[in-house]
Design a protein around this motif. Structure first.
Motif, mmCIF file in Angstrom:
data_model
loop_
_atom_site.group_PDB
_atom_site.id
_atom_site.type_symbol
_atom_site.label_atom_id
_atom_site.label_comp_id
_atom_site.label_asym_id
_atom_site.label_seq_id
_atom_site.Cartn_x
_atom_site.Cartn_y
_atom_site.Cartn_z
ATOM 1 N N SER A 19 58.515 4.822 -56.641
ATOM 2 C CA SER A 19 58.633 5.714 -55.490
ATOM 3 C C SER A 19 59.940 5.554 -54.718
ATOM 4 C CB SER A 19 57.460 5.487 -54.530
ATOM 5 O OG SER A 19 57.494 4.169 -53.985
ATOM 6 N N HIS A 20 60.499 4.340 -54.695
ATOM 7 C CA HIS A 20 61.715 4.073 -53.922
ATOM 8 C C HIS A 20 62.739 3.303 -54.774
ATOM 9 C CE1 HIS A 20 58.822 5.009 -50.770
ATOM 10 N NE2 HIS A 20 59.811 5.118 -49.909
ATOM 11 N N PRO A 21 63.114 3.861 -55.917
ATOM 12 C CA PRO A 21 63.987 3.100 -56.833
ATOM 13 C C PRO A 21 65.373 2.829 -56.270
ATOM 14 C CG PRO A 21 63.769 5.366 -57.573
ATOM 15 C CD PRO A 21 62.767 5.187 -56.475
ATOM 16 N N GLY A 22 65.935 3.776 -55.533
ATOM 17 C CA GLY A 22 67.267 3.568 -54.979
ATOM 18 C C GLY A 22 67.298 2.440 -53.969
ATOM 19 N N LEU B 253 62.297 -15.320 -50.197
ATOM 20 C CA LEU B 253 62.794 -14.343 -49.233
ATOM 21 C C LEU B 253 61.847 -13.145 -49.272
ATOM 22 C CD1 LEU B 253 64.993 -13.091 -47.357
ATOM 23 C CD2 LEU B 253 66.146 -12.305 -49.438
ATOM 24 N N VAL B 254 61.234 -12.807 -48.133
ATOM 25 C CA VAL B 254 60.270 -11.709 -48.073
ATOM 26 C C VAL B 254 60.889 -10.541 -47.308
ATOM 27 C CG1 VAL B 254 57.963 -10.980 -47.382
ATOM 28 C CG2 VAL B 254 58.355 -13.355 -48.080
ATOM 29 N N VAL B 255 60.839 -9.352 -47.931
ATOM 30 C CA VAL B 255 61.435 -8.145 -47.360
ATOM 31 C C VAL B 255 60.368 -7.054 -47.294
ATOM 32 C CG1 VAL B 255 63.091 -6.298 -47.825
ATOM 33 C CG2 VAL B 255 63.775 -8.680 -48.116
ATOM 34 N N LEU B 256 60.341 -6.313 -46.190
ATOM 35 C CA LEU B 256 59.392 -5.209 -46.002
ATOM 36 C C LEU B 256 60.149 -3.895 -46.078
ATOM 37 C CD1 LEU B 256 56.411 -4.465 -45.203
ATOM 38 C CD2 LEU B 256 57.241 -4.362 -42.852
ATOM 39 N N LEU B 257 59.659 -2.962 -46.918
ATOM 40 C CA LEU B 257 60.282 -1.650 -47.068
ATOM 41 C C LEU B 257 59.427 -0.606 -46.359
ATOM 42 C CD1 LEU B 257 62.550 0.061 -48.251
ATOM 43 C CD2 LEU B 257 61.272 0.191 -50.385
ATOM 44 N N GLU B 258 59.963 -0.048 -45.319
ATOM 45 C CA GLU B 258 59.254 0.947 -44.509
ATOM 46 C C GLU B 258 59.033 2.225 -45.317
ATOM 47 O OE1 GLU B 258 59.868 1.953 -39.898
ATOM 48 O OE2 GLU B 258 61.456 2.761 -41.185
ATOM 49 N N PRO C 79 54.009 9.121 -55.076
ATOM 50 C CA PRO C 79 54.465 10.446 -55.502
ATOM 51 C C PRO C 79 53.470 11.072 -56.486
ATOM 52 C CG PRO C 79 56.246 8.841 -55.633
ATOM 53 C CD PRO C 79 55.002 8.061 -55.359
ATOM 54 N N VAL C 80 53.280 12.372 -56.397
ATOM 55 C CA VAL C 80 52.338 13.063 -57.279
ATOM 56 C C VAL C 80 52.700 12.845 -58.745
ATOM 57 C CG1 VAL C 80 51.455 15.335 -57.963
ATOM 58 C CG2 VAL C 80 51.796 14.805 -55.536
ATOM 59 N N ARG C 81 53.975 12.797 -59.040
ATOM 60 C CA ARG C 81 54.415 12.639 -60.431
ATOM 61 C C ARG C 81 54.042 11.279 -61.009
ATOM 62 N NH1 ARG C 81 58.653 11.900 -57.088
ATOM 63 N NH2 ARG C 81 60.067 10.139 -57.475
ATOM 64 N N MET C 82 53.669 10.325 -60.170
ATOM 65 C CA MET C 82 53.246 9.012 -60.660
ATOM 66 C C MET C 82 51.997 9.138 -61.526
ATOM 67 S SD MET C 82 53.653 5.632 -60.646
ATOM 68 C CE MET C 82 52.626 4.180 -60.973
#
Length: 299
Positions: free
Chosen positions: A255-258, A241-246, A170-173
Protein backbone atom coordinates in the motif's frame (compact mmCIF):
# COMPACT_ATOMS: atom_id res chain seq x y z
CA UNK A 1 22.35 -26.69 3.75
CA UNK A 2 20.04 -26.62 0.76
CA UNK A 3 21.12 -28.75 -2.17
CA UNK A 4 20.89 -27.15 -5.56
CA UNK A 5 19.92 -29.55 -8.32
CA UNK A 6 19.52 -27.81 -11.67
CA UNK A 7 16.64 -29.41 -13.51
CA UNK A 8 16.71 -30.02 -17.25
CA UNK A 9 15.14 -27.05 -19.02
CA UNK A 10 12.32 -29.20 -20.40
CA UNK A 11 11.25 -30.26 -16.89
CA UNK A 12 11.26 -26.80 -15.30
CA UNK A 13 7.85 -25.28 -14.50
CA UNK A 14 6.69 -22.57 -16.86
CA UNK A 15 7.11 -18.91 -15.99
CA UNK A 16 4.00 -16.70 -15.81
CA UNK A 17 2.88 -15.36 -19.16
CA UNK A 18 3.06 -11.78 -17.95
CA UNK A 19 5.75 -10.70 -15.48
CA UNK A 20 4.26 -9.14 -12.34
CA UNK A 21 7.01 -6.51 -12.09
CA UNK A 22 10.25 -5.31 -13.64
CA UNK A 23 12.15 -7.93 -11.65
CA UNK A 24 13.28 -11.02 -13.54
CA UNK A 25 11.19 -14.12 -12.76
CA UNK A 26 13.03 -17.43 -12.37
CA UNK A 27 12.83 -20.99 -11.08
CA UNK A 28 15.37 -22.99 -9.10
CA UNK A 29 15.21 -26.40 -7.46
CA UNK A 30 16.19 -26.87 -3.80
CA UNK A 31 16.02 -30.27 -2.08
CA UNK A 32 13.80 -31.62 -4.88
CA UNK A 33 11.30 -28.75 -4.56
CA UNK A 34 10.71 -26.20 -7.33
CA UNK A 35 11.11 -22.68 -5.92
CA UNK A 36 9.86 -19.60 -7.77
CA UNK A 37 11.57 -16.26 -7.20
CA UNK A 38 12.17 -12.80 -8.61
CA UNK A 39 15.54 -11.02 -8.85
CA UNK A 40 17.01 -7.64 -9.78
CA UNK A 41 17.59 -7.81 -13.55
CA UNK A 42 20.81 -5.77 -13.47
CA UNK A 43 22.15 -5.52 -9.90
CA UNK A 44 25.28 -3.40 -9.37
CA UNK A 45 28.36 -5.57 -8.94
CA UNK A 46 29.02 -4.30 -5.40
CA UNK A 47 25.38 -4.05 -4.29
CA UNK A 48 24.32 -5.32 -0.87
CA UNK A 49 21.93 -8.28 -1.04
CA UNK A 50 18.33 -7.82 0.11
CA UNK A 51 15.72 -10.61 0.23
CA UNK A 52 12.01 -9.94 0.82
CA UNK A 53 10.06 -12.55 2.84
CA UNK A 54 6.27 -12.75 2.41
CA UNK A 55 3.47 -13.19 4.92
CA UNK A 56 0.90 -15.78 5.96
CA UNK A 57 -0.65 -17.74 3.08
CA UNK A 58 0.69 -15.32 0.49
CA UNK A 59 3.31 -15.36 -2.24
CA UNK A 60 6.01 -12.75 -2.72
CA UNK A 61 3.90 -10.99 -5.34
CA UNK A 62 2.42 -8.39 -2.98
CA UNK A 63 5.95 -7.42 -1.86
CA UNK A 64 6.97 -6.44 -5.40
CA UNK A 65 5.94 -2.74 -5.29
CA UNK A 66 8.51 -2.09 -2.55
CA UNK A 67 11.08 -4.57 -3.87
CA UNK A 68 11.00 -2.92 -7.32
CA UNK A 69 11.84 0.45 -5.82
CA UNK A 70 14.89 -1.00 -4.09
CA UNK A 71 16.08 -3.26 -6.90
CA UNK A 72 18.51 -0.71 -8.38
CA UNK A 73 20.13 -0.01 -5.01
CA UNK A 74 20.34 -3.59 -3.73
CA UNK A 75 20.72 -7.03 -5.29
CA UNK A 76 17.09 -7.92 -4.64
CA UNK A 77 15.43 -11.35 -4.31
CA UNK A 78 11.74 -12.08 -3.70
CA UNK A 79 11.17 -15.85 -3.29
CA UNK A 80 7.96 -17.79 -2.77
CA UNK A 81 8.94 -20.02 0.16
CA UNK A 82 8.14 -23.76 -0.27
CA UNK A 83 4.42 -24.34 0.24
CA UNK A 84 3.49 -20.79 -0.79
CA UNK A 85 2.63 -19.11 -4.07
CA UNK A 86 4.00 -20.86 -7.15
CA UNK A 87 6.66 -22.85 -5.30
CA UNK A 88 6.25 -26.56 -4.67
CA UNK A 89 5.02 -27.95 -1.37
CA UNK A 90 6.87 -29.73 1.39
CA UNK A 91 5.22 -31.39 4.36
CA UNK A 92 7.60 -29.81 6.84
CA UNK A 93 7.26 -26.23 5.63
CA UNK A 94 4.47 -25.08 7.93
CA UNK A 95 6.22 -23.85 11.03
CA UNK A 96 8.49 -20.88 11.66
CA UNK A 97 11.83 -22.73 12.16
CA UNK A 98 11.28 -24.76 8.96
CA UNK A 99 10.50 -21.61 6.96
CA UNK A 100 13.60 -19.91 8.37
CA UNK A 101 15.68 -22.90 7.27
CA UNK A 102 14.07 -22.67 3.82
CA UNK A 103 14.95 -18.97 3.57
CA UNK A 104 18.60 -19.73 4.38
CA UNK A 105 18.56 -22.65 1.93
CA UNK A 106 17.43 -20.19 -0.74
CA UNK A 107 20.35 -17.88 0.07
CA UNK A 108 22.69 -20.89 -0.15
CA UNK A 109 21.22 -21.82 -3.51
CA UNK A 110 21.83 -18.30 -4.83
CA UNK A 111 25.39 -18.22 -3.47
CA UNK A 112 24.59 -15.47 -0.95
CA UNK A 113 26.67 -15.51 2.23
CA UNK A 114 24.96 -12.61 4.01
CA UNK A 115 21.85 -10.54 3.33
CA UNK A 116 19.46 -7.98 4.71
CA UNK A 117 16.02 -9.56 5.10
CA UNK A 118 12.82 -7.53 4.69
CA UNK A 119 9.63 -9.20 5.91
CA UNK A 120 5.95 -8.45 6.28
CA UNK A 121 3.53 -10.05 8.74
CA UNK A 122 4.49 -13.75 9.12
CA UNK A 123 7.72 -13.02 7.26
CA UNK A 124 8.90 -11.13 10.34
CA UNK A 125 8.96 -14.14 12.71
CA UNK A 126 10.69 -16.07 9.94
CA UNK A 127 13.41 -13.40 9.83
CA UNK A 128 13.65 -13.29 13.63
CA UNK A 129 14.17 -17.08 13.64
CA UNK A 130 16.84 -16.72 10.92
CA UNK A 131 18.67 -14.21 13.12
CA UNK A 132 18.28 -16.55 16.12
CA UNK A 133 19.55 -19.70 14.40
CA UNK A 134 21.83 -18.30 11.68
CA UNK A 135 23.08 -14.92 12.98
CA UNK A 136 26.13 -14.98 10.72
CA UNK A 137 23.87 -14.96 7.63
CA UNK A 138 21.84 -11.83 8.43
CA UNK A 139 23.34 -8.36 8.00
CA UNK A 140 20.26 -6.32 8.97
CA UNK A 141 16.54 -6.95 9.47
CA UNK A 142 13.49 -4.96 8.38
CA UNK A 143 10.28 -6.12 10.06
CA UNK A 144 7.14 -4.58 8.56
CA UNK A 145 3.88 -5.15 10.49
CA UNK A 146 5.13 -8.15 12.51
CA UNK A 147 2.39 -10.75 13.13
CA UNK A 148 1.95 -13.52 15.66
CA UNK A 149 1.97 -13.86 19.42
CA UNK A 150 -0.74 -13.34 22.01
CA UNK A 151 -2.22 -10.20 20.41
CA UNK A 152 -3.47 -12.34 17.48
CA UNK A 153 -4.90 -15.18 19.61
CA UNK A 154 -7.25 -17.00 19.44
CA UNK A 155 -8.02 -17.67 15.77
CA UNK A 156 -11.41 -15.94 15.91
CA UNK A 157 -9.71 -12.76 17.13
CA UNK A 158 -7.18 -12.92 14.30
CA UNK A 159 -10.02 -13.38 11.81
CA UNK A 160 -11.75 -10.26 13.21
CA UNK A 161 -8.49 -8.33 12.90
CA UNK A 162 -8.00 -9.46 9.31
CA UNK A 163 -11.62 -8.58 8.52
CA UNK A 164 -11.07 -5.10 9.95
CA UNK A 165 -7.87 -4.69 7.97
CA UNK A 166 -9.30 -5.69 4.56
CA UNK A 167 -11.20 -2.44 3.82
CA UNK A 168 -8.17 -0.42 4.93
CA UNK A 169 -6.01 -1.93 2.18
CA UNK A 170 -6.06 -0.91 -1.50
CA UNK A 171 -8.82 -2.68 -3.44
CA UNK A 172 -6.26 -4.08 -5.86
CA UNK A 173 -4.65 -6.01 -2.98
CA UNK A 174 -7.53 -8.51 -3.16
CA UNK A 175 -6.62 -9.43 -6.75
CA UNK A 176 -3.18 -10.44 -5.49
CA UNK A 177 -4.09 -11.99 -2.13
CA UNK A 178 -7.23 -14.03 -2.87
CA UNK A 179 -5.65 -16.43 -5.41
CA UNK A 180 -2.73 -16.98 -3.02
CA UNK A 181 -5.02 -17.76 -0.08
CA UNK A 182 -7.10 -20.17 -2.17
CA UNK A 183 -3.96 -21.96 -3.33
CA UNK A 184 -2.66 -22.18 0.25
CA UNK A 185 -5.83 -23.89 1.49
CA UNK A 186 -7.73 -24.21 4.79
CA UNK A 187 -5.74 -27.11 6.38
CA UNK A 188 -2.45 -25.29 5.81
CA UNK A 189 -3.97 -22.09 7.19
CA UNK A 190 -4.98 -23.75 10.47
CA UNK A 191 -1.61 -25.40 10.96
CA UNK A 192 0.37 -22.29 10.07
CA UNK A 193 -1.74 -20.11 12.36
CA UNK A 194 -0.98 -22.32 15.35
CA UNK A 195 2.74 -22.21 14.60
CA UNK A 196 2.70 -18.45 14.09
CA UNK A 197 0.88 -17.54 17.29
CA UNK A 198 3.01 -19.90 19.42
CA UNK A 199 6.31 -18.47 18.21
CA UNK A 200 8.07 -16.20 20.82
CA UNK A 201 8.53 -13.27 18.42
CA UNK A 202 8.88 -10.45 20.93
CA UNK A 203 11.31 -12.27 23.20
CA UNK A 204 13.62 -13.15 20.33
CA UNK A 205 13.25 -9.74 18.68
CA UNK A 206 14.64 -8.07 21.78
CA UNK A 207 17.51 -10.58 21.83
CA UNK A 208 18.62 -9.77 18.28
CA UNK A 209 22.13 -8.34 17.95
CA UNK A 210 21.90 -6.82 14.48
CA UNK A 211 20.49 -3.43 13.43
CA UNK A 212 16.73 -3.99 13.17
CA UNK A 213 14.06 -1.69 11.76
CA UNK A 214 10.43 -2.27 12.74
CA UNK A 215 7.84 -0.41 10.63
CA UNK A 216 4.26 -0.22 11.93
CA UNK A 217 1.12 1.02 10.23
CA UNK A 218 -0.86 3.51 12.32
CA UNK A 219 -4.14 1.91 11.07
CA UNK A 220 -3.07 -1.74 11.48
CA UNK A 221 -5.66 -3.67 13.57
CA UNK A 222 -3.34 -6.69 13.91
CA UNK A 223 -0.87 -4.81 16.14
CA UNK A 224 -1.05 -3.16 19.57
CA UNK A 225 -1.00 0.64 19.74
CA UNK A 226 2.38 2.28 19.19
CA UNK A 227 2.66 3.47 22.78
CA UNK A 228 2.33 -0.13 24.00
CA UNK A 229 5.04 -1.24 21.59
CA UNK A 230 7.32 1.53 22.85
CA UNK A 231 6.60 0.46 26.42
CA UNK A 232 7.53 -3.16 25.69
CA UNK A 233 10.56 -2.31 23.53
CA UNK A 234 11.90 -0.05 26.30
CA UNK A 235 12.08 -2.95 28.74
CA UNK A 236 15.58 -3.84 27.54
CA UNK A 237 18.52 -2.23 25.76
CA UNK A 238 18.00 -3.44 22.20
CA UNK A 239 19.22 -2.92 18.63
CA UNK A 240 15.68 -2.07 17.47
CA UNK A 241 14.48 1.10 15.75
CA UNK A 242 10.66 1.38 15.68
CA UNK A 243 8.97 3.66 13.12
CA UNK A 244 5.24 4.45 12.75
CA UNK A 245 3.82 5.20 9.29
CA UNK A 246 0.73 7.39 9.41
CA UNK A 247 -2.19 6.32 7.23
CA UNK A 248 -0.91 2.77 6.62
CA UNK A 249 -2.56 -0.50 7.70
CA UNK A 250 -0.98 -3.99 7.60
CA UNK A 251 0.26 -4.60 4.04
CA UNK A 252 2.57 -1.58 3.95
CA UNK A 253 4.88 -3.20 1.38
CA UNK A 254 1.95 -3.10 -1.06
CA UNK A 255 0.00 0.00 0.00
CA UNK A 256 2.86 2.44 0.73
CA UNK A 257 5.86 1.17 -1.26
CA UNK A 258 7.41 4.57 -1.91
CA UNK A 259 7.35 5.58 1.74
CA UNK A 260 8.59 2.19 2.93
CA UNK A 261 11.44 2.09 0.40
CA UNK A 262 12.45 5.61 1.49
CA UNK A 263 12.57 4.57 5.16
CA UNK A 264 14.52 1.39 4.35
CA UNK A 265 17.16 3.34 2.42
CA UNK A 266 17.62 5.74 5.35
CA UNK A 267 17.89 2.80 7.76
CA UNK A 268 20.41 0.98 5.59
CA UNK A 269 22.69 4.04 5.55
CA UNK A 270 22.11 4.93 9.23
CA UNK A 271 20.55 8.26 8.29
CA UNK A 272 17.88 10.05 10.35
CA UNK A 273 14.34 8.83 9.66
CA UNK A 274 12.72 11.83 7.99
CA UNK A 275 9.70 12.48 5.79
CA UNK A 276 10.13 13.03 2.09
CA UNK A 277 8.79 16.52 1.14
CA UNK A 278 7.02 14.99 -1.88
CA UNK A 279 4.71 12.83 0.25
CA UNK A 280 1.00 13.75 0.47
CA UNK A 281 -0.07 15.62 3.59
CA UNK A 282 -1.82 12.62 5.19
CA UNK A 283 1.35 10.48 5.17
CA UNK A 284 4.01 11.00 7.82
CA UNK A 285 6.62 8.80 9.47
CA UNK A 286 7.48 9.02 13.18
CA UNK A 287 10.28 7.44 15.16
CA UNK A 288 8.62 5.66 18.11
CA UNK A 289 11.61 3.98 19.74
CA UNK A 290 15.38 3.78 19.19
CA UNK A 291 17.15 1.02 21.12
CA UNK A 292 20.28 1.92 23.06
CA UNK A 293 22.43 -0.31 20.84
CA UNK A 294 20.92 0.73 17.49
CA UNK A 295 23.54 2.43 15.29
CA UNK A 296 23.51 6.23 15.77
CA UNK A 297 22.36 8.39 12.86
CA UNK A 298 25.14 9.53 10.55
CA UNK A 299 23.61 12.98 10.15
Amino acid sequence: MGTRKPAPESSQPKLPRRPASTLTEKWTRIDDVDVFYRESPHPPADARVMAHIHGFGLSGRYLLPTAERLADDFHTFVPDLPGFGRSGKRRDMLDIPDLARAAVDFLDDRGVEKATLVGNSMGCPVIIECAHRFPERIDRAVLVSPAGGVFNQPLRRAIRQLTADAPREPVRMARVAVPDYVRFGVPSTMRMFRALTQYPSLERLLEMRIPTLVVLGQRDPLLPHAHRIDEVASQTDSHVLVVLLEGAAHAINFSHPGQLAHVIRLFMDDLPIENDPSWPGHVRVYEVHRGKHHPPSQA
